[in-house]
Design a protein around this motif. Structure first.
Motif, PDB file in Angstrom:
ATOM      1  N   THR A  39     -26.755  -3.957  17.231  1.00 31.00           N
ATOM      2  CA  THR A  39     -25.787  -3.890  18.500  1.00 31.00           C
ATOM      3  C   THR A  39     -25.085  -4.954  18.775  1.00 31.00           C
ATOM      4  N   PRO A  40     -23.922  -4.712  19.879  1.00 27.40           N
ATOM      5  CA  PRO A  40     -23.504  -3.699  20.073  1.00 27.40           C
ATOM      6  C   PRO A  40     -22.465  -2.540  18.729  1.00 27.40           C
ATOM      7  N   PHE A  41     -22.386  -1.039  19.301  1.00 31.13           N
ATOM      8  CA  PHE A  41     -21.743  -0.611  18.241  1.00 31.13           C
ATOM      9  C   PHE A  41     -21.101   1.054  18.646  1.00 31.13           C
ATOM     10  N   MET A  42     -20.017   0.988  18.167  1.00 29.47           N
ATOM     11  CA  MET A  42     -19.595   2.062  18.823  1.00 29.47           C
ATOM     12  C   MET A  42     -19.548   4.037  17.830  1.00 29.47           C
ATOM     13  N   CYS A  43     -20.389   4.592  18.543  1.00 29.43           N
ATOM     14  CA  CYS A  43     -20.798   5.659  17.964  1.00 29.43           C
ATOM     15  C   CYS A  43     -20.277   6.893  18.367  1.00 29.43           C
ATOM     16  N   VAL A  44     -20.164   8.473  17.823  1.00 27.67           N
ATOM     17  CA  VAL A  44     -19.464   9.651  17.352  1.00 27.67           C
ATOM     18  C   VAL A  44     -20.318  10.466  17.357  1.00 27.67           C
ATOM     19  N   ASP A  45     -20.435  11.433  18.071  1.00 29.42           N
ATOM     20  CA  ASP A  45     -21.563  12.410  17.499  1.00 29.42           C
ATOM     21  C   ASP A  45     -20.095  13.838  16.646  1.00 29.42           C
ATOM     22  N   LYS A  95     -20.829 -12.731  14.136  1.00 28.86           N
ATOM     23  CA  LYS A  95     -19.417 -12.118  13.656  1.00 28.86           C
ATOM     24  C   LYS A  95     -18.572 -13.529  13.930  1.00 28.86           C
ATOM     25  N   GLU A  96     -19.057 -14.699  14.955  1.00 21.69           N
ATOM     26  CA  GLU A  96     -18.122 -16.021  14.765  1.00 21.69           C
ATOM     27  C   GLU A  96     -18.196 -16.459  14.393  1.00 21.69           C
ATOM     28  N   ALA A  97     -20.117 -16.460  14.417  1.00 21.27           N
ATOM     29  CA  ALA A  97     -21.198 -17.662  13.813  1.00 21.27           C
ATOM     30  C   ALA A  97     -20.719 -18.156  11.967  1.00 21.27           C
ATOM     31  N   GLU A  98     -20.365 -16.635  11.720  1.00 22.84           N
ATOM     32  CA  GLU A  98     -20.367 -16.100  10.461  1.00 22.84           C
ATOM     33  C   GLU A  98     -19.538 -17.055   9.910  1.00 22.84           C
ATOM     34  N   ALA A  99     -18.035 -16.448  10.582  1.00 19.87           N
ATOM     35  CA  ALA A  99     -16.516 -16.942  10.186  1.00 19.87           C
ATOM     36  C   ALA A  99     -16.296 -18.513  10.208  1.00 19.87           C
ATOM     37  N   TRP A 122      -2.476 -16.309  13.832  1.00 18.84           N
ATOM     38  CA  TRP A 122      -3.598 -16.667  13.974  1.00 18.84           C
ATOM     39  C   TRP A 122      -3.718 -15.512  13.610  1.00 18.84           C
ATOM     40  N   ASN A 123      -5.253 -15.138  13.110  1.00 20.61           N
ATOM     41  CA  ASN A 123      -6.032 -13.803  12.714  1.00 20.61           C
ATOM     42  C   ASN A 123      -7.046 -13.773  13.653  1.00 20.61           C
ATOM     43  N   ARG A 124      -7.393 -12.533  14.584  1.00 20.77           N
ATOM     44  CA  ARG A 124      -9.253 -13.315  15.194  1.00 20.77           C
ATOM     45  C   ARG A 124      -9.738 -11.718  14.322  1.00 20.77           C
ATOM     46  N   VAL A 125     -10.968 -12.619  14.496  1.00 22.05           N
ATOM     47  CA  VAL A 125     -12.320 -12.410  14.238  1.00 22.05           C
ATOM     48  C   VAL A 125     -12.603 -11.630  15.157  1.00 22.05           C
ATOM     49  N   GLN A 126     -13.082 -10.388  14.349  1.00 22.05           N
ATOM     50  CA  GLN A 126     -12.966  -8.806  14.925  1.00 22.05           C
ATOM     51  C   GLN A 126     -14.567  -8.887  14.480  1.00 22.05           C
ATOM     52  N   GLY A 127     -14.793  -8.457  15.964  1.00 21.60           N
ATOM     53  CA  GLY A 127     -16.296  -7.227  15.853  1.00 21.60           C
ATOM     54  C   GLY A 127     -17.302  -8.116  15.948  1.00 21.60           C
ATOM     55  N   TRP A 128     -18.775  -7.552  15.901  1.00 15.17           N
ATOM     56  CA  TRP A 128     -20.173  -8.166  16.186  1.00 15.17           C
ATOM     57  C   TRP A 128     -20.291  -9.089  14.784  1.00 15.17           C
TER      58      TRP A 128
END
Lengths: 387, 387
Positions: free
Chosen positions: B19-25, A77-81, A381-387
């Protein structure tokens, strides 16, 4: 910023932001960046900053002076951003898994020199296969274990050569090796820190030389961790140095001895929302949601709880800590036999908390409030979030 | 979901997510919600779920059957988000600070019954002053300390009556009292848990009765924590019960004994990215960024490290834990003299990790991947972030 003299305009801005929030002292941030860049370049090597700490595109040009400046990331995600704003020399420094290669390939096809990391024959074979099937070339670094901290092949393990040969023969560009002295976080005196830094350099050279004997030339010999990066004395044979938390610094780094409290550029601003005078507690509206649950100083000679409270002189107030953290509540308490002066913390007043671990604290915030005291500017500053 | 039989379509969807991700059942989630709602209502009280755990508007109607269903929040951001989709009965259960009152007033002016929490004369006086100046009415609950866990006035402290009288006289609606048995997290046997629940009820009744003797009637007598909420036997005099983590459950709650491992509805899915056979480590691509740095089970009889690995039977694999977590690396290791069977965890395979603390783990994710096995549906729930 309780402790910082600033203009009326900046102070008004600061007062307007609801607590809790993450505050960046931009002048300290820029000084921290300059310090490690100068040290690394004076030793003839190149800095490849780790973007994982800051993760804000607005901050990228401070870390990375040119679009071709090398950068490390911990997520695609960071690389893409970073690619969206033109950065093109990226190492993804977490062991690659095959399903992620389609995202790597997409960036590579856009002209980004995105290199992946691996430490097993299986990963190398799957990377070769992917590149063969998709008719592409993806650069790869081999992770070398210098201190038993996490992953990597040992420098004398024949697997190192086996992986490099596999990559070399395949359509993939064998780019070199990468070490990370993760155990340097356990160094609490200058001698052991120096040993850790020397060892990281030694192991990286050994691995590169071993490969050279097999006609496998490392374009990149990459080492680094914030503690060791500030401790190298001779970087011959090392093409680049990686570090992340050096940009903000934190109490873990103070404990290791590579920065002063006054260098810490990231903090949390909170409001006092209650007193429990019987128990000696000051309650604030910053819990682990704002401070993170990181207890990185717990294993250090000086345990700082969930953070230290900054006093009027800009230094942490002695014998005072955030000793407890629930989701949105923090608990400030005296330690080491000290007492809390409640008149210093009236209900409604603001406090500034220095974090144990800036990477973890910053990860709890989707935006940072950035104050440049010298130039009297305020930014988000906006954080790049997620994967 | 390694351990769950599901349709091809759902499985394909699951495999497609990096991955990684959060999964909800979702089925477990809905069962958890029903269990506590039924228990609370069977005792003649009302459930006021805490939104802080889930914080996703897509999930709100499961927690809150009607737009007028009572709900608890830990931030004004949650209240503002819930208001946008029509929820109008909200308690903001973190001590109020005066600068936040303009946001409270804005919601109240839109017809939202948003109540604030306080435990000092100063907060009550400032609330009165704010309401007077702004010609508005904001309901307030007084926090009562039932177990010395955090904030609140003691039920016999004359300050309780003083605050209530101050609110009653002012333009503010005195709405009642609120207790939270935070110390119930330290209960590891059914007797101490029962005592904690009984004590919470007793203290709330005592506070309400004390106020009644001064002609101060509590419209709301609110108590709750997930451990005690599952343990009440008699709720006469208690108008409502609050709980948050009961929706997802986690290893801390298993350790306390209020749920089974099979009730845990939230997990992290990760990929094996390396082996260190010499050290007995399986490396995964979920570190504290995905799992959170929460070590909530560290003080429990069974410390679960940073999480437990789910086996093929849906139960945690015995003697296996995530023992270490860096930013994007987790380290699975055998404990209690066990050994890792590496053939069970080939590089590239997926693992499912049960979290120590679901609130903390969920806070690391801006979206949750929600699988409804029974109805064969897949959704994304987006987390409301920030303050």
């Amino acid at each position: 910023m309780r402790s910082i003299n600033t203009s009326t305009t900046l102070l008004e801005q600061y007062e307007k932001i609801d607590t809790p929030f993450m505050c960046v002292d931009k002048n300290k941030f820029i000084n921290n960046l300059a310090r490690l860049r100068e040290k690394t370049e004076s030793l003839g090597s190149t800095l490849r900053p780790h973007f994982k700490t800051v993760r804000a595109l607005e901050a990228a040009h401070y870390l990375l002076p040119e679009k071709s400046s090398p950068v490390t990331v911990s997520t695609l995600k960071e690389a893409e951003a970073l690619a969206t704003i033109g950065y093109n020399n990226i190492v993804y420094a977490v062991g690659i898994s095959t399903p992620k290669l389609h995202r790597v390939q997409k960036l590579v096809s856009q002209g980004i020199d995105l290199m992946v990391l691996l430490d097993s024959v299986k990963q190398a074979a799957e990377l070769n296969e992917f590149c063969h099937e998709n008719q592409c070339t993806i650069g790869a670094l081999i992770e070398v274990d210098c201190d038993g901290h996490r992953g990597g092949v040992l420098p004398k393990d024949p697997t190192l050569v086996e992986i490099a040969q596999l990559l070399y023969r395949g359509p993939v560009q064998f780019a070199g090796i990468l070490c990370h002295a993760g155990e340097s976080y356990e160094c609490f005196d200058s001698l052991s820190l120096q040993n850790s830094a020397d060892n990281e350099v030694k192991v990286a050279r050994l691995a590169a030389n071993t490969l050279k004997k097999h006609d496998l030339r490392c374009k990149i010999v990459s080492i680094g961790s914030t503690p060791t990066a500030h401790s190298y004395q001779d970087l011959s044979g090392i093409t680049e140095v990686r570090a992340g938390v050096y940009s903000f610094f934190d109490l873990v780094m103070t404990g290791i001895g590579v920065c002063q409290h006054s260098d810490i550029a990231a903090s949390v601003v909170a409001t006092v929302i209650g007193h429990n005078k019987e128990k000696g507690w000051v309650l604030i509206d910053a819990g682990w949601m704002a401070l993170s649950a990181d207890r990185g100083t717990a294993g250090q000679p000086k345990d700082c709880g969930y953070g230290l409270v900054v006093g009027d002189n800009g230094e942490p107030i002695e014998n005072l800590q955030v000793t407890g953290a629930n989701q949105e509540h923090g608990l400030i308490e005296a330690v080491n036999g000290g007492t809390v002066d409640f008149s210093e913390f009236p209900i409604g007043c603001r406090v500034q908390i220095l974090p144990n671990h800036a990477c973890a604290m910053a990860s709890m915030h989707k935006e940072y409030h950035v104050f440049d005291i010298q130039n009297e500017t305020y930014d988000i500053w906006n954080r790049v979030q997620g994967w």
